[in-house]
Motif scaffolding. Structure first.
Motif, PDB file in Angstrom:
ATOM      1  N   VAL A 240       4.006 -43.076  -8.285  1.00  0.00           N
ATOM      2  CA  VAL A 240       2.551 -43.181  -8.274  1.00  0.00           C
ATOM      3  C   VAL A 240       1.975 -41.994  -9.057  1.00  0.00           C
ATOM      4  CG1 VAL A 240       0.479 -43.217  -6.839  1.00  0.00           C
ATOM      5  CG2 VAL A 240       2.575 -44.381  -6.070  1.00  0.00           C
TER       6      VAL A 240
ATOM      7  N   PHE B 200      -1.728 -43.673  -0.507  1.00  0.00           N
ATOM      8  CA  PHE B 200      -0.476 -43.716  -1.262  1.00  0.00           C
ATOM      9  C   PHE B 200       0.611 -42.879  -0.591  1.00  0.00           C
ATOM     10  CE2 PHE B 200      -3.220 -45.382  -4.681  1.00  0.00           C
ATOM     11  CZ  PHE B 200      -2.437 -46.474  -5.048  1.00  0.00           C
TER      12      PHE B 200
ATOM     13  N   GLY C 147      -1.828 -40.613  -6.721  1.00  0.00           N
ATOM     14  CA  GLY C 147      -2.648 -41.721  -6.241  1.00  0.00           C
ATOM     15  C   GLY C 147      -4.134 -41.430  -6.218  1.00  0.00           C
TER      16      GLY C 147
ATOM     17  N   LEU D  86       5.708 -39.806  -6.056  1.00  0.00           N
ATOM     18  CA  LEU D  86       4.385 -39.525  -6.597  1.00  0.00           C
ATOM     19  C   LEU D  86       4.501 -38.401  -7.600  1.00  0.00           C
ATOM     20  CD1 LEU D  86       4.088 -39.677  -3.143  1.00  0.00           C
ATOM     21  CD2 LEU D  86       1.763 -40.165  -3.883  1.00  0.00           C
TER      22      LEU D  86
ATOM     23  N   PRO E 100      -4.481 -48.875  -3.374  1.00  0.00           N
ATOM     24  CA  PRO E 100      -3.186 -49.060  -2.716  1.00  0.00           C
ATOM     25  C   PRO E 100      -2.853 -50.512  -2.369  1.00  0.00           C
ATOM     26  CG  PRO E 100      -4.790 -48.133  -1.188  1.00  0.00           C
ATOM     27  CD  PRO E 100      -5.433 -48.114  -2.545  1.00  0.00           C
TER      28      PRO E 100
ATOM     29  N   GLY F 251      -3.835 -45.636  -8.824  1.00  0.00           N
ATOM     30  CA  GLY F 251      -4.975 -45.112  -8.100  1.00  0.00           C
ATOM     31  C   GLY F 251      -6.272 -45.423  -8.822  1.00  0.00           C
TER      32      GLY F 251
END
Length: 278
Positions: free
Chosen positions: A177, A188, A181, A200, A160, A149
């Protein structure tokens, strides 16, 4: 809940961590504001603090900012994991000649998670030098916690789009992620919807510190709930400007329920890393 599993904690060689802390102390250009280190302790005490918090497993996120660092960092991380039983053996890489060989060596030595920092490393994840790395990690099912990010400030290869191109080529890659993100939360989440192996981590997201500069859109809370089996607790310990508990309080304040919290704080990471259950 038997405890916490934190997929985003930093342990590094002392001289490397000292330089990281000096950068935070100087409010370097990637930070832009004062950032006090709450847990500025020596290594053994930091490990003890995590144990006292109920953290049953954690990582040793480390990353190179230039060539010829990663293999050395991987050697240190292997030794750290051997002496710290709660640490998930962590490794890293950089786009350079020989990267495929030392990543394969790390996997063969037992690395269970990798860290890729596209912002600090300033590299494109689609660099051809990394093609053998992504293929190997995809085939092996080894997760890669990736700062992709654009927070706290955009980098040349953050956002992204570069990760989206990578996933189009390696759809089974287990990208985690970092920071949900931040600040491209929605984009994301879109990638997580598209690719079932994308996860994530919560690192610093939703805290008062981050909400001031990159608030998570409350309209996306239903999607965060729906992806509850692919959200993982991350903290950035020890490099956080607030108490560790604040990350947990921020997650609880979302009101997504006890089952969601247990999954995020423990069960999802336990399943991802094949850790013993209770």
């Amino acid at each position: 809940m038997p405890g916490l599993i934190d997929v985003h904690t930093h342990f590094m060689p002392e001289r490397v961590l000292d330089k990281v802390w000096a950068y935070f102390d100087a409010a370097g250009p990637l930070i832009g504001e004062p950032w006090p280190i709450t847990y500025r302790y020596e290594e053994e005490r930091r490990s003890a603090v995590l144990r006292a918090f109920g953290v049953r497993a954690h990582t040793a996120m480390l990353y190179p900012h230039k060539a010829s660092m990663a293999a050395w960092l991987n050697g240190w991380a292997a030794d750290f994991a051997a002496r710290e039983p709660r640490c998930l053996h962590t490794a890293t890489f950089f786009p350079e000649d020989g990267v495929g060989a030392y990543v394969r060596e790390a996997v063969e030595r037992g690395a269970r998670v990798f860290k890729a920092h596209l912002q600090v490393g300033a590299y494109d994840p689609n660099d051809p030098l990394l093609d053998p790395v992504w293929g190997l990690l995809s085939d092996a099912g080894v997760p890669v916690v990736t700062h992709c990010g654009s927070g706290p400030v955009p980098g040349a290869h953050t956002g992204p789009e570069p990760i989206g191109r990578l996933l189009a080529r390696h759809p089974r890659l287990r990208i985690v992620v970092a920071h949900l993100g931040m600040p491209e939360y929605t984009e994301f989440l879109d990638l997580a919807d598209r690719y079932p192996e994308v996860r994530l981590d919560t690192t610093m997201a939703l805290t008062d510190f981050s909400e001031r500069r990159a608030p998570f859109p409350r309209s996306e809370l239903p999607r965060l709930a729906a992806l509850g089996d692919r959200i993982l607790l991350g903290s950035d310990f020890p490099n956080i400007p607030y108490p560790y508990r604040h990350q947990l309080d921020a997650l609880e304040a979302l009101g997504l329920g006890d089952d969601w919290l247990r999954a995020v704080c423990h069960d999802n990471a336990r399943a991802l890393f094949g850790l013993p259950g209770e």
